[in-house]
Design an enzyme around this catalytic site. Structure first.
Site, short mmCIF file in Angstrom:
data_model
loop_
_atom_site.label_atom_id
_atom_site.label_comp_id
_atom_site.label_asym_id
_atom_site.label_seq_id
_atom_site.Cartn_x
_atom_site.Cartn_y
_atom_site.Cartn_z
N ASN A 27 48.41 33.74 55.06
CA ASN A 27 49.36 33.72 53.94
C ASN A 27 50.18 32.43 53.93
O ASN A 27 50.41 31.84 52.87
CB ASN A 27 50.31 34.92 54.02
CG ASN A 27 49.69 36.19 53.45
OD1 ASN A 27 48.86 36.13 52.55
ND2 ASN A 27 50.09 37.33 53.98
N ASP A 60 45.53 38.07 49.58
CA ASP A 60 45.04 39.27 48.90
C ASP A 60 43.52 39.27 48.81
O ASP A 60 42.87 40.31 48.98
CB ASP A 60 45.64 39.35 47.49
CG ASP A 60 47.11 39.74 47.50
OD1 ASP A 60 47.60 40.15 48.56
OD2 ASP A 60 47.75 39.64 46.43
N HIS A 115 49.75 33.75 49.20
CA HIS A 115 49.53 35.21 49.16
C HIS A 115 48.34 35.60 48.28
O HIS A 115 47.71 36.64 48.52
CB HIS A 115 50.80 35.91 48.66
CG HIS A 115 51.90 35.90 49.68
ND1 HIS A 115 51.95 36.78 50.72
CD2 HIS A 115 52.98 35.08 49.82
CE1 HIS A 115 53.02 36.53 51.47
NE2 HIS A 115 53.67 35.50 50.95
N ASP A 160 43.07 45.65 62.70
CA ASP A 160 44.15 44.78 62.23
C ASP A 160 43.59 43.36 62.11
O ASP A 160 42.93 42.86 63.04
CB ASP A 160 45.32 44.81 63.21
CG ASP A 160 46.50 43.99 62.70
OD1 ASP A 160 47.39 44.58 62.06
OD2 ASP A 160 46.52 42.76 62.96
N GLU A 210 47.99 44.54 56.71
CA GLU A 210 46.64 44.08 57.04
C GLU A 210 45.93 45.05 57.98
O GLU A 210 44.96 44.68 58.66
CB GLU A 210 46.69 42.68 57.66
CG GLU A 210 47.41 42.58 58.98
CD GLU A 210 48.90 42.29 58.84
OE1 GLU A 210 49.47 41.72 59.80
OE2 GLU A 210 49.50 42.64 57.80
#
Length: 301
Positions: free
Chosen positions: A186, A195, A191, A178, A221
């Site tokens: 973010n 990404d 965002h 994770d 994630e």
């Protein structure tokens, strides 16, 4: 018109490609269907040998069948009919996918005197298959990172667990990863940058695992890595390598480099265990890494 002439005329007009050869593989007959599919007129090929590599049949691997495993030659030797999908060479240079069917020609005493090959244009079927493969591939991949998605991983890992139990293979190892503080990425950078971070981590992990291992984006994630036939020590070594290499990566944005770390949980699948229980244990180990300060690997003891 006698029966033989009538038969030859019917073969000449049939839509599929048809050609006949003698024992020396010299082409004796070439119909209009063969002209249409290959671009070669009958006058260009009749009297020549198919071993002259006119059609240059190749399989999907690109192997030239005229020189390595010619199915027509095999039929002339053993008298057995054959069928296979190949690519032939068109007069204009490109390849045409065709289905070929080869049968021996016998005299009245049952002796082989030649062979006939019937071939049909397979372009539409081949195109459909290719599109189906592409759709299937897309259905199994995460659209953002290009690695396997959770749906595929659940199927593939369930099969791996069954094989491990039935064949008594070495254990399957799972690493649950994770990205630490991903929400902060973010919130701070947007965002789009988030990404890009996901892609960076996915590509880094992809470059670490072996071809027989499975990497997927489990969700958000989270990533799951399955290491085939491993031990606790080997799994820990791979997990630590992933943790270190991910932490050394950085993404350049206008405000400066963006780096992330991962928290990892590692477990070995037990005999007869379900995928859900293995993933649950790995997930719990990952949260232990979070609780211990993040950017850590916790292995189940």
């Amino acid at each position: 018109m006698d029966d033989e002439q009538l038969m030859m005329e019917l073969l000449r007009q049939i839509y599929d490609g048809v050609y006949m050869v003698d024992l020396e593989r010299k082409i004796l007959f070439w119909n209009s269907g063969a002209e249409r599919i290959t671009g070669y007129a009958a006058v260009e090929v009749q009297g020549r040998k198919c071993s002259d590599n006119i059609l240059m049949h190749v399989n999907e691997e690109g192997t030239n069948l005229c020189t390595h495993g010619c199915p027509l030659h095999k039929t002339l030797e053993d008298g057995r009919s054959r069928e296979m999908e190949v690519f032939l060479h068109h007069r204009d240079g490109y390849r045409v996918p065709v289905m070929i069917r080869i049968s021996p020609l016998m005299d009245r005493k049952g002796n082989i005197i030649g062979a006939v090959e019937v071939f049909s244009d397979n372009s539409r079927l081949y195109s459909t298959r290719r599109k189906l493969r592409e759709v299937e591939k897309e259905a199994n991949l995460d659209p953002l990172t290009g690695i396997f998605n959770r749906r595929y991983a659940e199927k593939a890992l369930s099969i791996r667990l069954e094989e491990m139990n039935k064949l008594e293979l070495r254990p399957l190892g799972l690493l649950f990863l994770d990205i630490d503080h991903f929400k902060k990425v973010n919130d701070s950078y947007g965002h789009e940058t988030g990404d890009r971070v996901l892609k960076m981590v996915a590509e880094t992990l992809r470059n670490i695992i072996r071809s027989e291992d499975i990497l997927c984006r489990w969700g958000g994630e989270e990533f799951l890595v399955a290491i085939a036939s491993t031990s606790g020590e080997e799994l820990e070594e791979v997990g630590e390598r992933m943790r270190r290499v991910v932490s050394s990566c950085s993404l350049h944005v206008p405000s400066g480099p963006v780096s992330v770390t991962v928290s990892i949980g590692g477990v070995l699948a037990g005999k007869g265990e379900t995928l859900a229980s293995v993933v649950d244990r790995a997930d719990r180990m990952m949260y232990m890494s979070k609780g211990r300060g993040r950017n850590l690997l916790t292995m189940e003891e």
